[in-house]
Write a protein that holds these residues in place. Structure first.
Motif: not given
Lengths: 163, 499
Positions: B2-3, B5-6, B9, B133, B349, B352-353, B356
């Motif tokens: 997941e990290i 992906d984040n 982003l 997170p 949450n 997120p934009n 991150w």
């Protein structure tokens, strides 16, 4: 008397804190207190004022001594005479003048005045550099804040024929 | 994973033209004010807060963060070249860095500082990405009593880790909270401490307070003894490190990074404490402690890595809990609030934009700083020749228009003038103003959670001690206070800060 003062700095700050605590407590007295379950607007400030007074008292007491001291610790002196009164006064005055002037005079004159007054705070004041700094700052604030960021501020206020 | 992906982003947000531009502006400004002594990140960020109104939140935060960690880089340049730390966190760098410069090794010292900072910044940013997170998820389970306890712990810890008298620092926190409570009460709308002035209905403006204490007050302090700075700059050459140098700095950089990352999370920690502790650790474990103070490259590498890591990880409590660990983070929270974002665990949450994007921009920013600093050192040094008596009236001007433009209200300008005097007097009485600012920001939240907690518990104050998480945190706060007040620890602490 002064012999019992170990540290003028501690005594002065303790005194100041107690004074501030009293001031806040006095202001909070008019506010509804409420009860613990549903605290009113005055509840928490009153607790804090009490705490501030208590802490101030501790600071005050640590600055005192029962054993008279012959000589004061130099680092603990406040040295009011050596405070930079002129810079302190001039810089504060410059800011206040800006606040007073911004509406009636507009951004240009009040900015120029504020910068010019602050240059007077330095011992290295020179008229030419002071005027130059003021002019640059006026031009710069016009370019950045009025043209660039579009702040709703007139360059010249109503007293000077602006709007 | 997941990290990743984040992070992808995050990079997609940070690598837009606009955000790279603001990141660049941020680190450039940060380096600039880092180089200039007498102008730190706090007044600069306070001055720029009003300008960030018009920006999208991500760009605003990216720029402001760039100023903060950029200042850590810039401060070390002047510390090494002319023994004049531009930032308080680079005071230790000056000890060995300047000695190295005098031995003709300025280039090596600068390269060490830049590489150490870059490595530390990257690692700390990664830690931020990994740990923030889950911490935010944990914080979402907190109820009002836990939040209240957490804030108390944060405030107490910031007091315990700061230098100077603990009692005075506590008093400053309490004073800050009281000032923070001014304005309309959130529950009843009753005006508090407004002296029946309509202009004060929203309370004391945070930007005015911060700029007064740290901007105007600081100027007066710098004008206390005006002396001409004589700038004798050695020619910088030989930025390349030798093999031996690289071997010597690897250990200190690693240790500094982890020490700084850890201390940065703690309230009141951040960059300053990290660099001091890193220096004393390096000195203690070194096989040649006698070289320290005479140009030991380890004495530059460790603290430089530590202060940058600390600067980076101090974002963790701010972004995940909404609790500032130092005045700069308090200003960041101010910036978020201005943008209409409630700082707290929900930011990760719901935005997120933003979250991150900021993290990814830190990597980009740290890279830019290395590129920016090493070749441009000549320009930065020339800036030092701008005398302070030319500079400070311009700063006063900026403060004035900056604070006025927040609400277009002259009362904020007067507030700033008042707190300029207050800030100066406090410093003169050895009362550190930083805890005051933290108290001011946390105050309203503290009251709100206290009131909510008491409402839930039907007025029973034992609620804070019967819930395990809240009890643990309050216990830790108590313990921290008792420890720093113990006479033996007190003495050691004073020695440690004197070093």
């Amino acid at each position: 008397m002064t012999r019992f003062v170990k540290s003028p700095k501690e005594v002065a700050s303790g005194f100041l804190l107690v004074l501030l605590a009293a001031f806040f407590a006095w202001q909070a007295m008019d506010l509804p207190m409420g009860r613990a379950i549903r605290m009113g607007p005055g509840y928490f400030p009153m607790i804090l004022a009490g705490l501030l007074g208590f802490l101030g008292l501790i600071v005050l007491l640590t600055g005192l001594t029962l054993h008279p001291v012959a000589e004061e610790d130099k680092a603990q002196e406040i040295g009011l005479r050596r405070w930079p009164w002129v810079p302190l006064g001039m810089v504060t005055l410059a800011v206040v003048v800006f606040g007073l002037g911004i509406r009636p005079l507009g951004l240009g004159p009040s900015m120029g005045l504020a910068v010019f007054l602050s240059t007077l705070a330095s011992r290295k004041f020179r008229l030419t550099t002071a005027l130059l700094s003021s002019a640059i700052m006026v031009a710069f604030s016009w370019a950045v804040f009025i043209k660039g960021l579009g702040l709703p501020l007139p360059m010249l206020g109503p007293w000077l024929g602006g709007y | 994973m997941e990290i990743f992906d984040n992070l992808a982003l995050g990079f997609s947000v940070a690598v837009t033209f606009q955000n790279i531009f603001y990141c660049f502006i941020g680190v450039l400004l940060g380096t600039l004010i880092g180089v200039l002594p007498g102008l730190g990140p706090v007044p600069t960020i306070a001055m720029l807060l009003p300008i960030t109104f018009g920006l999208p939140p991500v760009s605003a935060l990216i720029m402001l963060s760039g100023i903060y960690y950029g200042a850590q880089y810039g401060g070390s340049t002047t510390a090494i070249l002319i023994n004049l730390p531009g930032e308080s966190s680079s005071v230790v760098t000056a000890i060995d860095g300047y000695q190295m410069a005098r031995q003709g090794r300025a280039g090596a010292a600068l390269a060490t500082a830049a590489l150490g900072s870059f490595f530390a910044g990257s690692v700390a940013t990664f830690l931020l990405a990994v740990f923030a997170p889950p911490l935010a998820d944990l914080a979402l389970k907190f109820g009002p009593p836990e939040y209240f306890a957490l804030m108390v712990l944060g405030l107490v810890a910031s007091v315990a880790l700061a230098s100077g008298s603990v009692v005075k620092a506590l008093a400053m926190v309490v004073l800050g909270i009281l000032l923070g409570l001014s304005g309309q009460d959130v529950y009843t709308g009753t005006p508090r401490f407004t002296f029946d002035m309509l202009e004060l209905a929203d309370g004391v403006e945070f930007v005015a307070l911060a700029m007064g204490v740290f901007g105007i007050g600081e100027i007066v302090r710098n004008l206390e003894d005006e002396h001409t700075r004589t700038v004798l700059v050695q020619k910088v050459k030989g930025l390349l490190l030798t093999k031996d140098d690289i071997k010597r700095i690897l250990g200190p950089i690693l240790r500094g990074t982890f020490l700084g990352s850890f201390l940065g999370i703690l309230p009141g920690g951040g960059a300053i404490l990290s660099s001091f502790s890193a220096y004393s650790i390096e000195k203690k474990i070194s096989r040649h402690p006698e070289q320290f103070g005479k140009g030991a490259i380890e004495g530059v590498a460790g603290p430089e890595a530590a202060n940058n890591a600390g600067a980076q990880t101090s974002f963790i409590p701010m972004l995940t809990l909404g609790i500032p660990s130092n005045p700069v983070m308090a200003l960041m929270i101010g910036a978020l609030i201005i943008q209409g974002i409630v700082p707290g665990p929900n930011v990760v949450n719901e935005q997120p934009n933003l979250f991150w994007g900021i993290i990814a921009s830190m990597w980009i920013g740290n890279f830019m700083l290395v590129v920016l600093n090493l070749p441009l050192i000549g320009i930065w040094v020339r800036l030092l020749t701008v005398p302070y008596h030319i500079l400070f009236p311009l700063i006063v001007g900026f403060c004035c228009i900056g604070v006025y433009s927040v609400n277009n209200n002259a009362i904020d300008v007067y507030t700033m003038a008042l707190f300029g005097v207050v800030g100066y007097v406090l410093v003169k009485l050895d009362c550190e103003p930083a805890p005051l600012l933290l108290g001011f920001i946390i105050g309203p939240m503290l009251e709100e959670y206290l009131r909510r907690a008491m409402l839930i518990s039907r007025g029973d104050p034992t609620v804070f001690f019967t819930r395990p998480i809240s009890a643990t945190m309050l216990g830790l706060a108590m313990l921290a206070l008792i420890i720093v007040l113990l006479p033996s620890v007190r003495k050691k602490r004073e020695e440690a800060f004197q070093e």
